[in-house]
Design a protein around this motif. Structure first.
Motif, mmCIF file in Angstrom:
data_model
loop_
_atom_site.group_PDB
_atom_site.id
_atom_site.type_symbol
_atom_site.label_atom_id
_atom_site.label_comp_id
_atom_site.label_asym_id
_atom_site.label_seq_id
_atom_site.Cartn_x
_atom_site.Cartn_y
_atom_site.Cartn_z
ATOM 1 N N SER A 976 18.065 11.279 21.652
ATOM 2 C CA SER A 976 17.337 10.045 21.922
ATOM 3 C C SER A 976 15.930 10.356 22.418
ATOM 4 O O SER A 976 15.701 11.336 23.128
ATOM 5 N N CYS A 977 14.977 9.499 22.017
ATOM 6 C CA CYS A 977 13.589 9.645 22.442
ATOM 7 C C CYS A 977 13.033 8.261 22.730
ATOM 8 O O CYS A 977 13.613 7.240 22.350
ATOM 9 N N THR A 978 11.933 8.214 23.383
ATOM 10 C CA THR A 978 11.354 6.936 23.814
ATOM 11 C C THR A 978 10.415 6.333 22.782
ATOM 12 O O THR A 978 10.336 5.106 22.661
ATOM 13 N N GLU A 979 9.705 7.145 22.007
ATOM 14 C CA GLU A 979 8.710 6.649 21.059
ATOM 15 C C GLU A 979 9.357 6.382 19.696
ATOM 16 O O GLU A 979 8.983 6.959 18.672
ATOM 17 N N THR A 980 10.325 5.457 19.681
ATOM 18 C CA THR A 980 11.063 5.214 18.427
ATOM 19 C C THR A 980 10.190 4.526 17.381
ATOM 20 O O THR A 980 10.240 4.871 16.206
ATOM 21 N N SER A 981 9.397 3.543 17.778
ATOM 22 C CA SER A 981 8.556 2.840 16.801
ATOM 23 C C SER A 981 7.505 3.766 16.203
ATOM 24 O O SER A 981 7.192 3.680 15.003
ATOM 25 N N LEU A 982 6.948 4.660 17.020
ATOM 26 C CA LEU A 982 5.957 5.609 16.496
ATOM 27 C C LEU A 982 6.594 6.564 15.493
ATOM 28 O O LEU A 982 6.007 6.837 14.437
ATOM 29 N N PHE A 983 7.792 7.036 15.808
ATOM 30 C CA PHE A 983 8.465 7.945 14.880
ATOM 31 C C PHE A 983 8.870 7.213 13.602
ATOM 32 O O PHE A 983 8.822 7.792 12.515
ATOM 33 N N HIS A 984 9.272 5.952 13.727
ATOM 34 C CA HIS A 984 9.633 5.177 12.536
ATOM 35 C C HIS A 984 8.410 4.948 11.654
ATOM 36 O O HIS A 984 8.473 5.060 10.419
ATOM 37 N N GLU A 985 7.284 4.653 12.272
ATOM 38 C CA GLU A 985 6.044 4.466 11.503
ATOM 39 C C GLU A 985 5.617 5.770 10.833
ATOM 40 O O GLU A 985 5.151 5.770 9.691
ATOM 41 N N THR A 986 5.797 6.889 11.527
ATOM 42 C CA THR A 986 5.457 8.191 10.933
ATOM 43 C C THR A 986 6.346 8.499 9.742
ATOM 44 O O THR A 986 5.874 9.033 8.732
ATOM 45 N N ALA A 987 7.637 8.161 9.846
ATOM 46 C CA ALA A 987 8.547 8.396 8.729
ATOM 47 C C ALA A 987 8.177 7.546 7.522
ATOM 48 O O ALA A 987 8.242 8.013 6.374
ATOM 49 N N MET A 988 7.779 6.286 7.744
ATOM 50 C CA MET A 988 7.344 5.427 6.632
ATOM 51 C C MET A 988 6.102 6.015 5.949
ATOM 52 O O MET A 988 5.970 5.968 4.726
ATOM 53 N N TYR A 989 5.215 6.549 6.771
ATOM 54 C CA TYR A 989 4.001 7.172 6.213
ATOM 55 C C TYR A 989 4.342 8.433 5.428
ATOM 56 O O TYR A 989 3.759 8.690 4.367
ATOM 57 N N LEU A 990 5.274 9.220 5.938
ATOM 58 C CA LEU A 990 5.572 10.523 5.349
ATOM 59 C C LEU A 990 6.273 10.410 4.001
ATOM 60 O O LEU A 990 6.217 11.356 3.202
ATOM 61 N N MET A 991 6.913 9.281 3.729
ATOM 62 C CA MET A 991 7.650 9.132 2.476
ATOM 63 C C MET A 991 6.732 9.290 1.262
ATOM 64 O O MET A 991 7.132 9.858 0.243
ATOM 65 N N ALA A 992 5.509 8.816 1.361
ATOM 66 C CA ALA A 992 4.574 8.887 0.238
ATOM 67 C C ALA A 992 3.891 10.237 0.120
ATOM 68 O O ALA A 992 3.087 10.432 -0.800
ATOM 69 N N CYS A 993 4.208 11.186 1.021
ATOM 70 C CA CYS A 993 3.557 12.503 1.010
ATOM 71 C C CYS A 993 4.499 13.621 0.581
ATOM 72 O O CYS A 993 4.088 14.784 0.553
ATOM 73 N N ILE A 994 5.747 13.308 0.278
ATOM 74 C CA ILE A 994 6.725 14.331 -0.110
ATOM 75 C C ILE A 994 6.459 14.758 -1.549
ATOM 76 O O ILE A 994 6.312 13.921 -2.439
ATOM 77 N N GLN A 995 6.417 16.062 -1.774
ATOM 78 C CA GLN A 995 6.094 16.593 -3.091
ATOM 79 C C GLN A 995 7.357 16.891 -3.891
ATOM 80 O O GLN A 995 8.470 16.919 -3.351
ATOM 81 N N LYS A 996 7.145 17.118 -5.196
ATOM 82 C CA LYS A 996 8.255 17.480 -6.073
ATOM 83 C C LYS A 996 8.864 18.800 -5.605
ATOM 84 O O LYS A 996 8.160 19.732 -5.244
ATOM 85 N N GLY A 997 10.192 18.854 -5.617
ATOM 86 C CA GLY A 997 10.911 20.017 -5.125
ATOM 87 C C GLY A 997 11.442 19.845 -3.721
ATOM 88 O O GLY A 997 12.274 20.642 -3.273
ATOM 89 N N ASP A 998 10.964 18.804 -3.011
ATOM 90 C CA ASP A 998 11.424 18.528 -1.647
ATOM 91 C C ASP A 998 12.120 17.172 -1.582
ATOM 92 O O ASP A 998 12.064 16.474 -0.559
ATOM 93 N N GLU A 999 12.795 16.784 -2.649
ATOM 94 C CA GLU A 999 13.424 15.461 -2.685
ATOM 95 C C GLU A 999 14.508 15.299 -1.623
ATOM 96 O O GLU A 999 14.839 14.161 -1.252
#
Length: 1352
Positions: A976-999
């Motif tokens: 558990s961590c306190t900055e859940t909304s920040l981590f959730h926003e980072t995960a949404m951002y990171l989805m569009a940065c994943i390259q082929k081979g790292d599916e």
């Protein structure tokens, strides 16, 4: 057959053989005589064959066409193309027989006190005068200056009257006719028009004089008029100038002074006059005159014509010349002063000043540096020449291409060397901000590939050596290879990149090129793919010949190996071409990776050798490693056919002190040998496995050495290569752990006769277990754990370390990560023992490091070395589309920040992965180990990442940062961590940065973070707060369906919160295929028996998902619905016509996608919209209306569709759309809009959401074609637009449809027509009626006098 005479034969035998030979005289001889003169011209051949039949017009055209056919060389630039070259063809050389005319007496020169003879000034000689013998006929050869000097000194004597008598008898003088008429005598004693031999010219002149003398005066005038009538003005002026010119030259040669003439200001020449003294000149009538000095090549013209051949600046100031013309005449061979050459020896002219921000042609010095426009460079640098802008130093690309095509060897060498330097600087990004367009693209378009390929065939080592170097810097990138080497072995899964052109990256284009390549020419293939063109032109075969036969210098060998490495990175096909090239691998292995190192035991240092043949090179091992990374079969060929493992073991066990290899080179060779071994272990090849067991004592010995002797806080520069070798050593052991971990699984499957992998036959094959077992590596983990503990303590004490030391620490973390992860799958696994070891490692090593200041400093430096946060631009912009590169040097010449020398990622990436593994295996570890996730520096780093623009998201090395952030987010999901909304926003951002081979990261982020209730707990609170503030008081648009949509944010969010698991499952199954997920997991887990290659080929889309990733499955559903069904087989019943109704699966997929899109746009808008635009989202949303005829009528789909459109258009989003957006799958944006209108007209039933979407493109700032399409060809759809102005204004203000005022008369006519025909009425279509009426009234008020519209 005729026999040759043999020893012992008599005369009778010889006579008999002669008779036999004569009897067979008609037989064909065994050899023929061929003329040795191979330089025969076409004219000589025509003379031999004699007169031929004249060719017809069509025959001549066919002959010219055949001459033009063949290989066309497109490497000529504009200067070279405009240059006319005349090649002198040498014929048969015959020695000239010269009768000696003079004899030399004994000549004893006096000794000179000056060291060298001084040059003689021939001031007293008359230059250019004929021989002093008055008896010689006119036209005789002049005496040279050398001959006159010898006669003056008495060094020679004449042969007397004998020679003069003979010469006069050979060339008798033609007597001049005796003419009494003074008008005929004025014609002179010689002709000024006829040229040729003196005797013939004089004879013809005398005949003409006699004929003119025999004519009367009237006959002469008549003949003169007829002659002038037959000639033009230019011809007459030319003939008149010939006499004046020759008289002037004759006077100049006689008097020794240049002739002067007066020229008026109008530029017309006056008749020539004798030289005027200064006193008389000043006493003239005040007319301004100027003196012009003419050289021999200046032609005069008569009055009324301009002197076009006079130099641009005939008035040359003598003070600016290096020597006055009058003084120059006193020197040898300077009797004819060439002012142009003297002017070239003056000070160089200054370049013309540039205007503000005016560009200029780039000029380069021999090092490839761009010269400043007004650079003050000495002429001794040899950078000035007779080209354009002679005052500017340096060579343009056009001039360098001319040098490369020169016939002079030195010029070709200089041109190629300079060209290679320019390519090197371009790859390093030195020209990015100075040259536009990119210089490499310009050179490729100009034909540099063919120039370099042709230069490879040269015989001179100066030329082919520089050609190899230039080709290396053209296709390869040294910074890319260095950055990839720095990213090993701590990069994710140790993957290698494939680098190809855009054509080859696209599967469709690649298949088309494979089919049509045979019909294309070389120059056409070069425009598509340079690497494929080089292979087609047998460049690799030529390079093999250079290595095998010529044996060039060390630099050329290294560049050649670099070219081979770049070709291997292009594609699997190119790699196989190299392997299948006869003797290529044999030449490289035998010469640069020898088994026998005894020749190096002489004590001579390799660095002093002039040849690297017989010396092991790390570049050759690197080439083999790239080949092996391409595929399992290639690696097997290297191991089984070429015995690569034997060579690797030789270099690993090498003692630098025993051979002449320097310590640095020996350690680099060992480092590359370990890396190649690790690559072979990735496939679990048997010889590589067996070598681990045989070298196990050496591994233990080396690890003990590192544990006891190597420190990371002492002598870091001295131990740099020890760190690198240690990192590769531990990485090899990590791959060995992956191989040994499969022993239990494969053994059990073999006992049960169960297949493991699908073979070529399509059946599951039973694989034998590896020879390496888990217990064989029992001593390694404890040693590495001890080393890690020691080095982390030293890191905390020093506070600073080097990049190589962090690589060593990261390798230790990677080994422990893999070891504990694989341990749980072994038969000897004990949960209690494993937890105890993990607990001890966590408490003694991990926690100590997390609480240290060195860890805090590493975390604080993340923002500085982030590829997301930096403002760098992709370096691939400088690459032509037919070549490609990784772009590790960003635009502007800076290295990507992930692998910069102070980067923390070599340690933080493996360390974060180790933390995830330990907390996953031992869920009861102390939570103190995850408190660092709440550090202010780390939270600030995440916030900056979410607000960045993803400029380097497509760069290969960015996957390092993506993996590290993914590990931290996964760790936050476990603990558990306190900055859940920040981590959730980072995960949404990171989805569009994943390259082929790292599916596999997609599934991890969706299931653990994005769709986790813990990270979305703030959404319900935010939606309730919005409802209470009544910020979203939108009235839902009416739908013709039975169930109406809802727009309450709270209700929409509650449905999303209750469907998170379904959303995750649906998106995981839709965002990537099952095959892509499995391949990615195999590479990440290191399953050797299922790995077919560790190279990720370049594709047309580098990223796994698009920027609008929540709506990506909608695009797939649309393409599936538009795909044509396969025809039934003959034995099958015909299928029913496919229905255009939506299936429940499609409705569920579209609903889940819209829910995720609404969630992102409503609550995570900053991160999900940071690097994209609204037009792209609208493009994806439009496909919902086209998927099926009824899917947009579903209540849930309509609700989230309206909500998503509201979120896109709010806050001025309606004005930020791109009217010229390109729609994938449609020919144009107009065709896309037309298809939407047809769908609306056919199946919408007047759906308000659909109608609102169609109103977006008819805003006034969009192109008029959209409005004409709606109000013109598809005006039948206007009836179904039942929106009111109040409904539309909730989303788009009315002024967007009113301003600017419509000016197109044709569209106004369409407005009037639809209003007049009541196709649009105020009661039924109030919004459209308001818009049309407004524009018609505005147009009529603007031009009240124009009755065209009303009449029509």
């Amino acid at each position: 057959m005729i026999q040759r005479p043999k020893r012992g034969e008599t005369d009778e035998d010889l006579l008999r053989q002669e008779e036999e030979f004569l009897a067979r005289a008609n037989s064909r001889p065994a050899a023929t005589v061929v003329s040795v003169n191979k330089r025969k011209t076409d004219e000589e051949e025509e003379k031999k064959t004699g007169p031929q039949k004249p060719q017809s017009k069509f025959a001549r055209e066919r002959a010219n066409k055949k001459k033009k056919e063949g290989i066309v060389d497109n490497t000529v630039l504009k200067e070279a193309a405009s240059r006319d070259e005349s090649v002198a063809v040498l014929g048969r050389i015959v020695e000239r027989v010269v009768t000696p005319s003079v004899t030399l007496e004994d000549w004893k020169p006096e000794a000179s006190p000056y060291g060298f003879p001084r040059a003689h000034q021939l001031a007293n000689l008359k230059h250019g005068t004929p021989s002093s013998n008055p008896n010689l006929p006119a036209g005789s050869r002049k005496k040279s200056l050398y001959m006159q000097e010898l006669e003056k000194k008495g060094a020679i004597k004449k042969l007397g009257n004998q020679q003069s008598t003979s010469s006069s008898s050979e060339n008798p003088a033609v007597p001049t006719p005796n003419v009494d008429d003074p008008r005929v005598s004025a014609l002179g004693q010689q002709s000024y028009i006829i040229k040729g031999e003196a005797s013939e010219a004089e004879k013809i002149h005398n005949e003409n004089i006699n004929k003119i003398a025999s004519m009367s005066h009237e006959e002469r005038l008549k003949a003169q008029q007829e002659l002038m009538a037959s000639l033009g003005s230019k011809e007459l002026n030319f003939l008149k100038c010939l006499r004046k010119k020759k008289e002037m030259l004759h006077s100049q040669q006689t008097d020794g002074e240049p002739m002067e003439c007066e020229a008026s200001e109008e530029g017309k020449t006056k008749p020539l006059a004798p030289p005027i003294p200064p006193s008389s000149a000043s006493a003239d009538k005040g007319e301004e005159t100027r003196k012009v000095r003419f050289s021999e090549d200046v032609e005069m013209e008569t009055e009324g014509t301009a002197t076009s051949t006079v130099p641009d600046d005939p008035t040359v100031v003598e003070n600016e010349l290096p020597i006055p013309p009058s003084e120059a005449k006193k020197w040898i061979h300077m009797d004819k002063v060439d002012l142009e050459k003297l002017k070239w020896m003056t000070d160089m002219p200054k370049p013309k000043p540039l205007k503000n921000n005016e560009g200029f042609v780039a000029r380069f010095n021999f090092e490839g540096d761009i010269m400043p426009y007004d650079a003050d460079v000495s002429y001794r640098e040899a950078l000035h020449h007779h080209g354009e802008d002679p005052g500017r130093a340096g060579y343009t690309l056009d001039e360098l291409f001319i040098l490369i095509r020169s016939k002079v060897l030195q010029q070709r060498h200089i041109g190629l060397r300079t060209l290679a330097n320019i390519l090197r600087n371009a790859k390093e990004g030195l020209y990015d901000t100075a040259v536009n367009p990119p210089i490499i693209q310009l050179m490729v378009e100009a034909g540099v590939v063919l120039l370099l390929r042709f230069a490879l065939d040269e015989s001179s080592h100066h030329v082919y050596g520089e050609a190899v170097r230039g080709l290396y810097y053209l296709i390869a990138s040294e910074p890319d290879e260095q950055c990839l080497a720095m990213a090993q072995p701590w990069s994710p899964a140790g993957l290698e990149p494939g680098i190809s052109s855009n054509i080859h990256a696209s599967e469709k284009s690649r298949k088309e090129l494979d089919e049509e390549e045979k019909e294309l020419k070389d120059i056409e293939v070069i425009k598509l793919d340079i690497i494929r063109a080089l292979i087609r032109m047998d460049a690799h075969i030529r390079l093999r010949y250079i290595l095998e036969t010529i044996q060039p210098n060390p630099d050329t060998v290294i560049y050649t190996l670099g070219i081979m490495t770049r070709i291997a990175r292009h594609s699997l096909t190119a790699a196989w071409k190299l392997v299948q090239t006869p003797r290529l691998l044999t030449v490289i292995l035998d010469n640069f990776l020898p088994h026998n190192l005894s020749p190096l035991l002489t004590g001579e240092n390799v660095s002093s050798m002039t040849s690297v043949y017989g010396v092991p090179l790390k570049q050759a091992l690197h080439f083999l490693r790239v080949l092996a990374a391409r595929g399992r079969q290639l690696a097997a060929v290297l191991v089984n056919t070429h015995d690569v493992m034997g060579r690797i073991l030789t270099y690993i066990s090498l003692e630098p002190s025993e051979v002449g290899i320097p310590l640095q080179e020996a350690l680099s060779l060992s480092q590359e040998a370990y890396a190649t071994w690790a690559t072979l272990l990735a496939y679990g090849l048997s010889k590589a496995e067996e070598a681990i067991a045989s070298f196990y004592p050496l591994f233990v010995k080396q690890l003990v050495f590192y544990r006891d002797k190597v420190a990371i806080n002492e002598e870091t520069e001295k131990n740099k290569f020890n760190y690198d070798v240690g990192a590769q050593l531990i990485n090899t052991l990590t791959r060995a752990v992956n191989v040994a971990a499969s022993h239990t699984l494969l053994s059990s499957r073999m006992k049960l006769n169960q297949g493991t992998v699908i073979g070529a036959s399509g059946r599951a094959e039973v694989l034998p277990p590896p020879s390496l077992s888990w217990d064989d590596l029992s001593d390694i983990p404890q040693l590495i754990e001890t080393c890690l503990k020691k080095w982390l303590v030293q890191l905390d004490r020093s506070g600073q370390t080097t990049f190589s030391a962090l690589r060593l620490l990261g390798s230790c973390c990677s080994f422990l990560d893999v070891y504990y992860l694989k341990w749980k799958d072994q038969s000897s696994y004990s949960g209690e023992v494993c937890h105890q070891k993990i607990q001890r490692l966590h408490d003694e090593v991990i926690l100590t490091f997390l609480n240290s200041t060195s860890f805090s400093s590493l975390v604080s430096s993340l923002s500085k070395h982030s590829s997301f946060i930096c403002d760098y631009q992709l370096g691939t912009k400088r690459d032509p589309i037919n070549l490609g590169s990784l772009g590790c040097v960003t635009h502007g010449g800076k290295i990507v920040p992930v692998v910069q020398i102070t980067s923390p990622f070599p340690l933080l990436l493996p360390f974060s992965s180790l933390l995830v593994t330990l907390h996953s295996l031992h869920p009861f570890l102390d939570a103190q180990g995850t408190k660092f996730l709440n550090l202010p520096d780390l939270c600030s780093y995440f916030q900056k990442v979410c607000h960045s623009h993803q400029q380097l998201s497509k760069q290969w090395l960015t996957r390092i940062e993506v993996h590290m952030i993914s590990n931290l987010l996964h760790l936050a999901a476990i603990k558990s961590c306190t900055e859940t909304s920040l981590f959730h926003e980072t995960a949404m951002y990171l989805m569009a940065c994943i390259q082929k081979g790292d599916e596999h990261l997609l599934e991890k982020l969706l299931s653990n973070v994005i769709c986790s209730p813990e990270f979305t707990s703030d959404l319900s609170e935010m939606s309730s707060h919005v409802d209470n503030l009544a910020l979203d008081d939108y009235e839902p648009l009416i739908s013709p369906a039975k169930v109406q949509p809802i727009l309450s944010p709270r209700q929409l969010t509650e449905k999303i919160s209750g469907s998170l698991a379904s959303i995750s499952s649906e998106l995981v199954n839709s965002l990537a295929s099952k095959r892509e997920y499995e391949a990615s997991k195999i590479l990440r887990s290191g399953i050797h028996f299922a790995t077919n290659g560790i190279t990720i080929d370049q594709t047309d889309t580098i990223l796994a998902l698009g920027k609008c990733w929540p709506l990506e499955p909608v695009k797939y559903v649309y393409k599936t619905s538009r795909a044509q069904p396969l025809p039934p087989r003959p034995d099958e019943l015909p299928k029913k016509f496919p229905s255009d109704q939506s299936s429940p699966e499609d409705i569920l997929t579209v609903t889940r996608c819209l829910q995720m899109a609404y969630l992102g746009l409503k609550y995570r808008r900053k991160s999900i919209m940071q690097s994209t635009d609204i037009s792209l989202w609208l493009q994806h949303l439009s496909l919902v209306f086209l998927v099926a005829s009824d899917i947009f009528l579903d209540a849930d789909v309509a609700s989230y569709l309206q909500g998503t459109i509201i979120e896109l258009l709010r806050n001025g989003g309606y004005a930020e759309l791109d009217p010229n957006l390109t729609i994938e799958g449609f020919n144009s944006s107009i065709s896309w809009y037309k298809e939407l209108l047809e769908q609306f007209l056919a199946v919408s039933y007047g759906d308000s959401t659909f109608a609102l979407f169609l109103l977006i493109p008819i805003q006034q700032y969009w192109p008029i074609e959209y409005r004409k399409e709606l109000w013109g060809d598809l005006s039948d759809a206007l009836t179904f637009f039942r929106l009111t102005p109040q409904q539309v204004e909730q989303f788009i203000p009315m002024k967007q449809f009113f301003e600017p005022r419509e000016e197109d008369e044709g569209l106004i006519i369409k407005y009037r027509s639809n209003l007049g025909s009541r196709n649009v009425t105020e009661a039924r279509n109030s919004f459209l009626f308001t818009v049309a009426s407004h524009h018609v009234k505005s147009y009529l008020q603007k031009e009240p006098t124009d009755n065209n519209v009303s009449s029509k």
